[in-house]
Design an enzyme around this catalytic site. Structure first.
Site, PDB file in Angstrom:
ATOM      1  N   GLU A 186      -1.115  -2.084  -1.268  1.00  0.00           N
ATOM      2  CA  GLU A 186      -1.998  -2.252  -0.110  1.00  0.00           C
ATOM      3  C   GLU A 186      -3.466  -2.348  -0.522  1.00  0.00           C
ATOM      4  OE1 GLU A 186       0.104   1.195   2.024  1.00  0.00           O
ATOM      5  OE2 GLU A 186      -0.583  -0.123   3.638  1.00  0.00           O
ATOM      6  N   GLU A 201       7.987   2.490   1.585  1.00  0.00           N
ATOM      7  CA  GLU A 201       7.697   3.375   2.726  1.00  0.00           C
ATOM      8  C   GLU A 201       8.860   3.573   3.680  1.00  0.00           C
ATOM      9  OE1 GLU A 201       5.672   1.145   1.481  1.00  0.00           O
ATOM     10  OE2 GLU A 201       3.646   1.981   1.336  1.00  0.00           O
TER      11      GLU A 201
END
Lengths: 258, 238
Positions: free
Chosen positions: B114, B134
């Protein structure tokens, strides 16, 4: 369960499989099949135990062709007829991830249906394409919108204007499908991919789909808001606590969907 | 030169260099790193001598993800939500007007991906491993990944990565357009620096408006995006 027709709907634990089941006509979607698909998707929406939907076709094709709407204009006119024959939206609106196992040709409306899934795994002999504007009107089950969003406007225009047929390897190269496998391995590879998705946390998987699909239609700053809000909602789930605990203990998580 | 615990901040001429510096924890992103990032990014934006930014990681990994022992422990969801926007380092990164290069290596997992996605250019060492685990940990990316990833690679490939948590190597990341360049590990830093130096030579107003037009324009209807471009170009010429 819906009465037997041309959609075979089966649940195996968290996995729902929708099979287009009218192989005599290459699983061409007609108004009755579109309605059955809407009903099945409606049932899935109400069923929290379903965590992944696989859509596939029976026989050698995924789905080929489209109904000629010129033959079935109702009293309410063209739009009514288009809406009655549409099938892709009911699939696209499912809150859980949808995987299309493209077992054979996905042409015309059959391609539009495959485009409504989140992921596409294709048999190596599957082909993708539209009839081309020489043969009829523009695609009317999402093709003009979902195709360019997936593969870009140039490829979409090439396929829609010329009726160009795309084989599975080219489909992989241009991003029309996520993976290509030998035809006799499709079932097995689909199951493996499904297992990987099902190993994730159920609510997180739904929210990941929502964040990506809804967020891509928003300006970035609003998409970031959506992501943050969904994340904070996930803080309240016991699966998040379990995921962290399992990570610390270096074991696989056991998610409950709560 | 500001001093940080979890980051090394240095300047090489007009290039600012942030190096993630928790090598013992594979540069896992923690609360201290968030606060250090906020300070370092402010320094980058405020310092008139800085004209571009390079982000790298020290040790075996660029960043192996968020430090899960620290996050998600806010006393309530309302407080978690408030803190997210009070300490919006990701927004701060996206608002940087100076060009940013990420040069990643080793493990680039979760928050690591990210952080890289919030940069303008991403290059990677050949052996880099990427993954977004995640969903398999009961959450979704929280540093913009659900938005930045599909904007780089498309919705379906993004969902393929997010829903399966599968790993990918640098060559696949390149072919998915998660990256634009892959280089041998031993020249990664050199390549990153040379790219950042090249960007530092650009007229800063031009590079800022190119970034802005591309980032904002891709989310707009084409006519509005073209208008944004015309106005930005006219302003830069004035």
């Amino acid at each position: 369960m819906i009465p037997p027709g041309h959609i075979d709907y089966r649940c195996d634990g968290p996995l729902a499989t929708l099979t287009l089941d009218n192989p005599q006509v290459d699983n061409r979607i007609d108004a009755a099949m579109a309605e059955e698909l809407r009903d099945a998707c409606g049932t899935i929406c109400q069923d929290d135990s379903v965590r992944l939907v696989v859509i596939t076709g029976k026989g050698i094709s995924f789905s080929v062709g489209r109904t000629d709407l010129a033959d079935c204009q109702g009293p309410a006119g063209g739009l009514d007829s288009v809406l009655k024959h549409q099938a892709a939206a009911s699939l696209a609106e499912l809150p859980v991830p949808v995987l299309a196992a493209v077992n054979g040709d996905a042409l015309d409306q059959g391609l539009e249906l495959a485009l409504a899934a989140d992921l596409r795994i294709a048999a190596a002999d599957a082909r993708f394409g539209f009839d081309g504007l020489g043969q009829g009107p523009i695609p009317w089950d999402g093709g003009t919108q979902r195709l360019p969003r997936l593969i870009g406007p140039s490829w979409a225009l090439d396929m829609i204007l010329t009726g160009r047929m795309i084989d599975a390897n080219l489909a992989l190269e241009i991003g029309l499908v996520n993976c290509v496998v030998p035809a006799d391995k499709l079932l097995n590879e689909t199951r493996k991919l499904a297992e990987k998705v099902l190993a994730g946390a159920p609510i997180a998987a739904r929210y990941a789909k929502e964040a990506v699909q809804k967020g891509m239609d928003l300006p970035l700053d609003q998409g970031l808001r959506l992501e943050a809000d969904l994340n904070i909602l996930l803080h309240s789930t016991s699966d998040r606590a379990e995921g962290l605990q399992a990570f610390r203990e270096k074991r696989d998580a056991k998610f409950s969907g709560r | 030169m500001p001093g940080f615990t979890t980051l090394k901040y240095s300047k090489d001429g007009p290039v600012a260099h942030i190096s993630l510096n928790r090598p013992q924890a594979l540069n896992a992103y923690n609360i201290q790193m968030r606060d250090d990032f906020a300070g370092a990014l402010e320094a980058v934006q405020e310092d008139p001598d800085v004209r571009s930014l390079l982000i790298t990681g020290r040790g075996r990994a660029f960043c192996a993800g968020a430090d899960l022992t620290e996050f998600g422990r806010a006393p309530s969801q309302t407080i978690a939500r408030q803190v997210r926007w009070e300490r919006d380092v990701w927004g701060q990164m996206l608002r940087l007007t100076k060009p940013v290069v990420a040069a990643v290596h080793g493990y680039c997992i979760g928050s690591g991906v990210e952080i890289a996605l919030l940069c303008d250019l991403r290059i990677a060492a050949e052996e880099t491993i990427f993954a977004l685990p995640e969903v398999h940990l009961g959450m979704i990316p929280a540093a913009g990944g659900t938005q930045t990833l599909p904007r780089s690679v498309g919705r379906s490939p993004a969902l393929h990565l997010l829903l399966t948590g599968r790993r990918l190597d640098a060559m696949e990341a390149l072919s998915l357009r998660l990256l634009t360049r892959v280089v041998p590990q031993d020249v990664l830093l050199e390549e990153g620096l040379s790219l950042a130096r090249q960007l530092a030579e650009l007229d800063s107003e031009f590079s800022a408006s190119a970034k802005d037009c591309i980032r904002r324009g891709t989310d707009l209807p084409l006519a509005q995006a073209l208008d944004l471009e015309s106005r930005s170009a006219a302003r830069a010429l004035a």
